[in-house]
Design an enzyme around this catalytic site. Structure first.
Site, short mmCIF file in Angstrom:
data_model
loop_
_atom_site.label_atom_id
_atom_site.label_comp_id
_atom_site.label_asym_id
_atom_site.label_seq_id
_atom_site.Cartn_x
_atom_site.Cartn_y
_atom_site.Cartn_z
N ASP A 251 -34.28 -15.67 47.20
CA ASP A 251 -35.40 -16.30 47.88
C ASP A 251 -36.73 -15.63 47.52
OD1 ASP A 251 -37.00 -17.68 49.64
OD2 ASP A 251 -35.79 -17.27 51.41
N GLY A 293 -39.19 -25.25 45.02
CA GLY A 293 -39.55 -26.29 44.05
C GLY A 293 -40.75 -25.97 43.18
N ASP A 314 -38.76 -25.61 53.59
CA ASP A 314 -37.66 -25.54 54.56
C ASP A 314 -37.56 -26.84 55.35
OD1 ASP A 314 -37.65 -23.02 53.57
OD2 ASP A 314 -37.74 -22.01 55.51
C1 GLA Z 1 -37.04 -19.06 53.53
C2 GLA Z 1 -35.92 -19.96 53.02
C3 GLA Z 1 -34.98 -20.31 54.14
C4 GLA Z 1 -34.42 -19.05 54.76
C5 GLA Z 1 -35.54 -18.13 55.19
C6 GLA Z 1 -35.03 -16.76 55.59
O1 GLA Z 1 -37.86 -19.70 54.45
O2 GLA Z 1 -36.46 -21.11 52.44
O3 GLA Z 1 -33.93 -21.13 53.68
O4 GLA Z 1 -33.59 -18.41 53.82
O5 GLA Z 1 -36.48 -17.91 54.15
O6 GLA Z 1 -36.06 -15.91 56.00
#
Ligand code: GLA
Length: 508
Positions: A251, A293, A314
């Protein structure tokens, strides 16, 4: 006293009946005889550990067998769990699964493709994020694995049990469970005190025939401010593999402080680096890029070694005009059909249905999601048609009949897991409607007619539009029922935010 009790009981009854009417269960119950589900094709790398639990409904006890199982693999005939080593010889191993119980027998072909490509069909499982966030513990992960078996989800192909953010140390957190030194003297990453035994946790998940997933990021900290892998990429990845993890979500988050600019090169760099490392691990680890993306990740995610990449922000934080957020994620993702294929999937984020933690809130018990039954069917249908990874992220311990009926429809999952590995294309789209068409391996097409409007509407799709030659055979996928007499045009009335999901063949 007696009156009050009666009132309470009768209110409860009314509430239950109303809820059942609001949330109709469409998926027929599986019968007592065995029915084998899940993918028909599965990628694995030579010589690596293998673990697979044959997904199968029907009453237990059941006896499993597998014809032509390579000798490096072993089947537990009572549980249907296959373990051992992937054959070292590259190629396709075509086996047949068989399950027998007192009510009948089922068989299903399964092709194990030994080579370099993993995730020949979209990965399926559960991720804790939208339920537990910074409350996640080892105990809750184990409970989720238990429930994946107990609820029957594993009998439909759900396989990965994945930890998201917040398993590591949060360097400056005053909470002694979370704070402290994030790495040991040799620089190895440490879990926080809620995760006393990572190896024990994956062993627990593996013993059920399931696979385990973990999370980190290329920046110094994760999105929630926990230790991440910047400058420790290699040792962290090796540690995850040694712990026994089978899936890595990577991430972006605080990497924005590291990246020099917004160029493609800077955006790719951390994923190229980690992708190269993951490929050299002695485990089959799915590499899931999570950077929302940026820089058209769908164009290069597979080149980094990724099997799936988030295409959107998200889903729990999204909105689209008057529509719930999954439509926003879904509509962005739906345009990217050309980039998906076996071993390379567009990922529009998790399935938040049933009960889940409140999106923007870190704590608090799971609550019922604010989606109607029609919206939840639309959500699942869209993800199925888009060949999206199917990760439920709601509360495993609050799965009710309705939620399980949405998650566990074998025909809906068959469309998602189809071996051809095509993502549905948009046939038609307006503010009010979306038509998705997914070609399937047997020559049929799966079609979703989504009503995005505020009122019910008649929708339609014709034989010409589908470019199908003969008269049609149409099957309602949710109800698992043939629609007799529909041969030229299918024109259902679809509820507001509802879907008609059908599979269409040329009539023999
Ligand atoms: C980002 C990701 C989520 C999740 C959070 C965790 O927002 O896109 O899917 O993993 O971090 O902090």
């Amino acid at each position: 006293m007696r009156l009050r009790l009666f009132l309470m009981v009768s209110t409860a009854l009314v509430v239950t009946t109303l809820a059942a009417q609001d949330m109709p269960v469409l998926t027929p119950k599986p019968g007592p005889a065995p029915k084998i589900n899940g993918p028909r094709i599965y990628g694995a790398r030579p010589g690596h550990d293998f673990i697979y639990r044959i997904p199968c409904t029907g009453v237990r006890p059941m006896r499993f067998s597998v014809s032509k199982l390579p000798p490096s693999l072993k089947l537990d005939t009572a549980t249907g769990i296959i373990t051992g080593k992937v054959p070292v010889k590259i190629g396709s191993y075509e086996v047949t699964f068989k399950a027998v119980n007192k009510a009948g027998t089922a068989t299903r072909p399964f092709k194990l493709v030994v080579g370099d490509t993993l995730a020949l069909t979209p990965p399926m499982g559960w991720n804790d994020w939208y339920t537990y966030r910074n409350q996640i513990t080892d105990k809750l992960m184990r409970e989720a694995a238990d429930l994946m078996i107990k609820s029957g989800m594993a009998d439909y192909g759900y396989q990965y049990v994945n930890i998201d953010d917040c398993w590591m140390v949060k360097p400056d957190d005053p909470d002694p469970e979370l704070g402290g030194n994030p790495r040991d003297a040799s620089g190895d990453i440490l879990p926080n005190k809620r995760f006393p035994d990572m190896k024990g946790l994956t062993a627990y998940i593996h013993a059920k025939g399931l696979r385990a997933g973990i999370y980190t990021g290329p920046g110094p900290l994760t999105c929630a401010g926990y230790e991440a892998s910047y400058r420790h990429e290699e040792s962290d990845a090796r540690r995850f593999a040694a712990w026994g993890f089978d899936f890595l979500k990577y991430d972006w988050c605080s990497y924005r402080q590291v990246a020099r600019d917004n160029s493609l090169e800077e955006r790719r760099r951390p994923y190229d680096l980690m992708g190269r490392i993951v490929r050299t691990l002695d485990r089959d680890v799915i590499f899931n890029l999570c950077q929302y993306g940026m820089s058209d990740v769908w164009k290069w995610g597979a080149e980094t070694g990724g099997q799936c990449w988030r295409t959107t922000g998200d889903v729990g934080n999204m909105r689209r005009n008057r529509l719930p957020g999954f439509y926003e994620a879904g509509l962005i993702n739906a345009r990217l059909a050309d980039y998906a294929g076996p071993g390379r999937w567009n990922d529009p984020d998790y399935l938040i249905i049933g009960y889940a933690g409140r999106p923007r809130q870190r704590e608090g018990p799971p609550t019922k999601v604010a989606l109607s039954a029609d919206e939840q069917y639309s959500y699942m249908s869209m993800w199925s048609l888009m060949a999206a990874p199917l990760f439920f992220s709601g509360a495993m311990n609050m799965l009710d009949e309705f939620t399980l009926n949405v998650l566990c429809n074998a025909e809906v999952i068959d469309v998602n897991q189809d071996a051809l590995g095509k993502q549905a294309k948009i046939l038609r789209q307006s503010d009010d409607e979306l038509l998705l068409v997914k070609p399937l391996e047997d020559g049929s097409k799966a079609v979703g007619l989504f009503n995005l409007g505020a009122a019910p509407r008649k929708m339609s799709v014709s034989r010409e539009e589908l470019m199908m030659a003969g008269p049609l055979r149409v099957r309602d996928v949710w109800r698992q029922r043939e629609l007799d007499g529909v041969t030229e045009e299918y024109s259902p009335r679809v509820a507001s935010h509802g879907v008609a999901f059908v599979r269409i063949w040329n009539k023999k």
